[in-house]
Design an enzyme around this catalytic site. Structure first.
Site, PDB file in Angstrom:
ATOM      1  N   HIS A 103       0.818  -1.221   0.000  1.00 57.29           N
ATOM      2  CA  HIS A 103       0.000   0.000   0.000  1.00 57.29           C
ATOM      3  C   HIS A 103       0.851   1.269   0.000  1.00 57.29           C
ATOM      4  O   HIS A 103       0.587   2.198   0.775  1.00 57.29           O
ATOM      5  CB  HIS A 103      -0.925   0.025   1.217  1.00 57.29           C
ATOM      6  CG  HIS A 103      -1.796  -1.178   1.337  1.00 57.29           C
ATOM      7  ND1 HIS A 103      -2.308  -1.644   2.530  1.00 57.29           N
ATOM      8  CD2 HIS A 103      -2.244  -2.036   0.384  1.00 57.29           C
ATOM      9  CE1 HIS A 103      -3.035  -2.726   2.310  1.00 57.29           C
ATOM     10  NE2 HIS A 103      -3.013  -2.986   1.025  1.00 57.29           N
TER      11      HIS A 103
HETATM   12  C1  FAD Z   1       0.491  -7.474  -4.785  1.00 57.48           C
HETATM   13  C2  FAD Z   1      -0.449  -6.347  -4.452  1.00 57.48           C
HETATM   14  C3  FAD Z   1      -1.572  -6.605  -3.641  1.00 57.48           C
HETATM   15  C4  FAD Z   1      -2.433  -5.557  -3.335  1.00 57.48           C
HETATM   16  N1  FAD Z   1      -3.611  -5.863  -2.679  1.00 57.48           N
HETATM   17  C5  FAD Z   1      -4.561  -4.891  -2.558  1.00 57.48           C
HETATM   18  C6  FAD Z   1      -5.868  -5.220  -2.117  1.00 57.48           C
HETATM   19  O1  FAD Z   1      -6.191  -6.375  -1.871  1.00 57.48           O
HETATM   20  N2  FAD Z   1      -6.765  -4.209  -2.003  1.00 57.48           N
HETATM   21  C7  FAD Z   1      -6.442  -2.904  -2.284  1.00 57.48           C
HETATM   22  O2  FAD Z   1      -7.285  -2.023  -2.108  1.00 57.48           O
HETATM   23  N3  FAD Z   1      -5.210  -2.574  -2.711  1.00 57.48           N
HETATM   24  C8  FAD Z   1      -4.281  -3.544  -2.902  1.00 57.48           C
HETATM   25  N4  FAD Z   1      -3.075  -3.239  -3.447  1.00 57.48           N
HETATM   26  C9  FAD Z   1      -2.775  -1.822  -3.728  1.00 57.48           C
HETATM   27  C10 FAD Z   1      -3.561  -1.230  -4.890  1.00 57.48           C
HETATM   28  O3  FAD Z   1      -3.762  -2.164  -5.914  1.00 57.48           O
HETATM   29  C11 FAD Z   1      -2.769  -0.004  -5.383  1.00 57.48           C
HETATM   30  O4  FAD Z   1      -2.628   0.891  -4.298  1.00 57.48           O
HETATM   31  C12 FAD Z   1      -3.473   0.724  -6.516  1.00 57.48           C
HETATM   32  O5  FAD Z   1      -3.742  -0.163  -7.569  1.00 57.48           O
HETATM   33  C13 FAD Z   1      -2.565   1.873  -6.986  1.00 57.48           C
HETATM   34  O6  FAD Z   1      -3.136   2.493  -8.097  1.00 57.48           O
HETATM   35  P1  FAD Z   1      -2.299   3.534  -8.963  1.00 57.48           P
HETATM   36  O7  FAD Z   1      -3.206   3.978 -10.029  1.00 57.48           O
HETATM   37  O8  FAD Z   1      -1.712   4.542  -8.034  1.00 57.48           O
HETATM   38  O9  FAD Z   1      -1.064   2.718  -9.535  1.00 57.48           O
HETATM   39  P2  FAD Z   1      -1.053   1.397 -10.416  1.00 57.48           P
HETATM   40  O10 FAD Z   1      -2.376   0.716 -10.386  1.00 57.48           O
HETATM   41  O11 FAD Z   1       0.129   0.630  -9.979  1.00 57.48           O
HETATM   42  O12 FAD Z   1      -0.886   1.939 -11.897  1.00 57.48           O
HETATM   43  C14 FAD Z   1       0.263   2.544 -12.405  1.00 57.48           C
HETATM   44  C15 FAD Z   1       0.371   2.158 -13.869  1.00 57.48           C
HETATM   45  O13 FAD Z   1       1.299   3.024 -14.498  1.00 57.48           O
HETATM   46  C16 FAD Z   1       2.163   2.266 -15.320  1.00 57.48           C
HETATM   47  N5  FAD Z   1       3.406   3.004 -15.430  1.00 57.48           N
HETATM   48  C17 FAD Z   1       4.274   3.314 -14.441  1.00 57.48           C
HETATM   49  N6  FAD Z   1       5.314   4.015 -14.918  1.00 57.48           N
HETATM   50  C18 FAD Z   1       5.094   4.168 -16.245  1.00 57.48           C
HETATM   51  C19 FAD Z   1       5.822   4.810 -17.276  1.00 57.48           C
HETATM   52  N7  FAD Z   1       6.975   5.440 -17.040  1.00 57.48           N
HETATM   53  N8  FAD Z   1       5.319   4.780 -18.536  1.00 57.48           N
HETATM   54  C20 FAD Z   1       4.136   4.162 -18.802  1.00 57.48           C
HETATM   55  N9  FAD Z   1       3.419   3.517 -17.843  1.00 57.48           N
HETATM   56  C21 FAD Z   1       3.888   3.530 -16.575  1.00 57.48           C
HETATM   57  C22 FAD Z   1       2.290   0.955 -14.574  1.00 57.48           C
HETATM   58  O14 FAD Z   1       2.763  -0.082 -15.399  1.00 57.48           O
HETATM   59  C23 FAD Z   1       0.878   0.742 -14.062  1.00 57.48           C
HETATM   60  O15 FAD Z   1       0.080   0.077 -15.000  1.00 57.48           O
HETATM   61  C24 FAD Z   1      -2.167  -4.235  -3.780  1.00 57.48           C
HETATM   62  C25 FAD Z   1      -1.062  -3.988  -4.584  1.00 57.48           C
HETATM   63  C26 FAD Z   1      -0.213  -5.028  -4.935  1.00 57.48           C
HETATM   64  C27 FAD Z   1       0.966  -4.741  -5.821  1.00 57.48           C
END
Ligand code: FAD
Length: 540
Positions: free
Chosen positions: A472
């Protein structure tokens, strides 16, 4: 050069919601750059595939954190999704919003429009809750299906009875009025399949002609004209691939997540001048808060050996696994349709604590070295316990000016004294829960930390030896007023001091919330889409 109204970097939880909302107007063009591949892999969609995608480098950034002062010299593994849906395509499916006070605290830090009454309509608009919950708090017709665990397991039932015997009430909806209590977990799983942000929001939007999604497109730099962001440079096909540029008429939006959004800002010359100089990067805009303030939940897992019943450890092997596979194929039910965590328990570490500061999860399974990813061979059950609102903060900083090099991730777990006290209280409660009378028929003995651990110092030593991330991370591009040195974006999520550039993902959280972060990250994106389009909140 291709030109769109909005260029979004990252098709994760936030990027998927943003793409959907911004493209609702057919006259608006949206381009999404995603470093990873399409989300075609079957393990993404099979809930139990979590254990496989956890280490699958083709769809996972698979970062390593730096050893911290309280992690016993260990470098903790930090998975992150790298595919359509981002981390929501590899996460543990848990749907947990957090408490009223989490968001009220964001507002108190100077962020107008981010208190609980402001964000609740967005949580509701996003979801299609199937199951218990009052309409005051729950949405019924959004894209994101949220169901409750539907596998009645004797160990889970005994765990919940044990919690009740210790005075922890059953809570029919921890995403409702009050979080405290024990219940089966709410999950983003529908008909035995994962509901990621991509399946719920991105894929429906991709059918629109005004949406352009580029996969294998790794953003390496933001393009500026003076202080205005006007586009993004990216490389197609990984390091050494073909460079491209894409232009944004209106805005560039970073949605790369807590580790990658600050990295991309720093690569583009936005950050601490000292850090940028140390990598030979010219300062475009000095903003010392970029990458600073990282927070995460740190969880030791208390494990007991089990007797008189089979646990998931055995059911996921040999013939039993084939039976489960057949069950899933024919009915979409059974073990393979489950999230890795089954029961949720929210409680407080002390009598004077105002609201639950501990989150405990129960699973009738156990993992090698306490790290999710590899089940143990002998029967086991696990209670993971963590402090909901830690005070420790770390950072994400460039390791090098190479955009393909992983950033330095230092979370500084347990460096705040309060965090150490609460984590010990959590482990003690985990032990009491496992030793409760209703679990007695199944409880053989405690395996970790083990009966030899009795004093607070011994519990703390055990926590430093075996604690892990709960995945997280947040707070590396924090939202706050312009005069706050730590702030990176304002309460419209615009980067302070620049034009045409926002950060919209988990990194903007000013402070860690009492929850897993997927629900609130999607809420942030949904609310931000209204801010961008100048629309008022739903229902107002
Ligand atoms: C193993 C795991 C288990 C988890 N379990 C839970 C759960 O059960 N419940 C819950 O609520 N949360 C959980 N989380 C956390 C939750 O999924 C994340 O906090 C949330 O998805 C974050 O969203 P985001 O949009 O900030 O980033 P992300 O969803 O990580 O999206 C970022 C995206 O940007 C892309 N990206 C990054 N850099 C670049 C770049 N330079 N160029 C192009 N693309 C790029 C990445 O590839 C990715 O697709 C978990 C996370 C993980 C990894």
């Amino acid at each position: 050069m291709d030109t769109f109204d909005y260029v979004i970097v990252g098709a994760g939880s936030a990027g998927s919601v943003l793409t959907n909302r911004l493209s609702e107007d057919p006259g608006t063009t949206v381009c999404v750059l995603e470093a990873g591949p399409r989300d075609w892999h079957p393990y993404i969609h099979l809930p139990a595939g979590f254990i496989k995608t956890f280490h699958m480098k083709s769809i996972n950034w698979a970062y390593q954190q730096e050893p911290g002062p309280w992690t016993g010299g260990r470098s903790i593994y930090a998975p992150r999704g790298k595919t359509l849906g981002g981390s929501s395509s590899i996460n543990g499916h848990i749907y947990n919003r957090g408490q009223r006070q989490d968001f009220d605290t964001w507002a108190q830090l100077g962020n107008r429009g981010w208190g609980y009454p402001d964000v609740l309509p967005y949580f509701k608009r996003l979801e299609r809750r199937v199951g218990e919950g009052e309409d005051e708090y729950r949405g019924r017709d959004g894209n994101l299906t949220v169901t409750t665990m539907d596998w009645q397991d004797p160990l889970c039932e005994a765990f919940m009875a044990g919690a009740i015997s210790l005075g922890i009430p059953k809570n029919p909806d921890y995403n409702g009025a009050i979080q405290e209590g024990v219940s089966y977990a709410q999950r983003t799983i529908q008909n035995g399949r994962r509901v990621s942000a991509a399946t719920a929001f991105l894929h429906p939007a991709r059918k629109r002609p005004n949406v352009h999604v580029h996969t294998h497109a790794h953003a390496t730099n933001i393009i500026f004209e003076g202080k205005r962001a006007v586009g993004v440079r990216y490389v197609k096909g990984g390091k050494g691939g073909t460079p491209f540029e894409v232009r944004a008429n209106k805005e560039v939006i970073l949605a790369g997540g807590t580790y990658n959004s600050p990295q991309l800002l720093q690569l583009s010359g936005i950050g601490s001048p000292d850090l940028l100089a140390s990598h030979g990067i010219e300062v475009r805009h000095a903003l010392t808060g970029v990458g600073e303030g990282l927070q995460d939940h740190y969880a030791p897992r208390t494990v007991a050996r089990v007797k008189n019943i089979k646990t998931i450890n055995e059911l996921r092997r040999g013939l039993s696994l084939w039976v489960e596979a057949l069950k899933w194929a024919t009915t979409r039910r059974g073990l393979l349709s489950l999230s890795p965590t089954m029961v949720y328990c929210f409680w407080h570490s002390g009598e004077t604590t105002e609201s639950s500061d501990l989150q405990l999860t129960f699973t009738p399974a156990s993992y090698k070295e306490g790290v999710q990813g590899q089940l143990e061979d002998q029967p086991g059950m696990t209670v993971a316990s963590w402090q909901q609102r830690p005070e420790s903060r770390g950072y994400v900083r460039l390791r090098s000016a190479d955009p393909f090099a992983p950033p330095i991730i230092q979370t500084n777990y347990l460096t705040a004294e309060l965090d150490r006290r609460v984590i010990v209280a959590g482990m003690k409660l985990a032990r009491r829960l496992l030793k409760s009378a209703p679990l007695a028929p199944y409880y053989a003995h405690e395996d970790f930390p083990g009966p030899g651990v009795q004093t607070d110092d011994e519990f703390l030593a055990a926590a430093t030896q075996r604690g892990t991330t709960t995945f997280h991370p947040g707070c590396t591009c924090r939202m706050g007023p312009a005069d706050a040195k730590w702030a990176v974006v304002d309460d419209q999520l615009r980067v302070h001091g620049l034009h045409g550039l926002r950060v919209i993902d988990a990194s903007i959280m000013p402070r860690m919330i009492s929850a897993n972060l997927n629900a609130s990250t999607m809420m942030i994106a949904d609310k931000a889409s209204d801010l961008i389009r100048g629309k008022s909140a739903p229902g107002s």
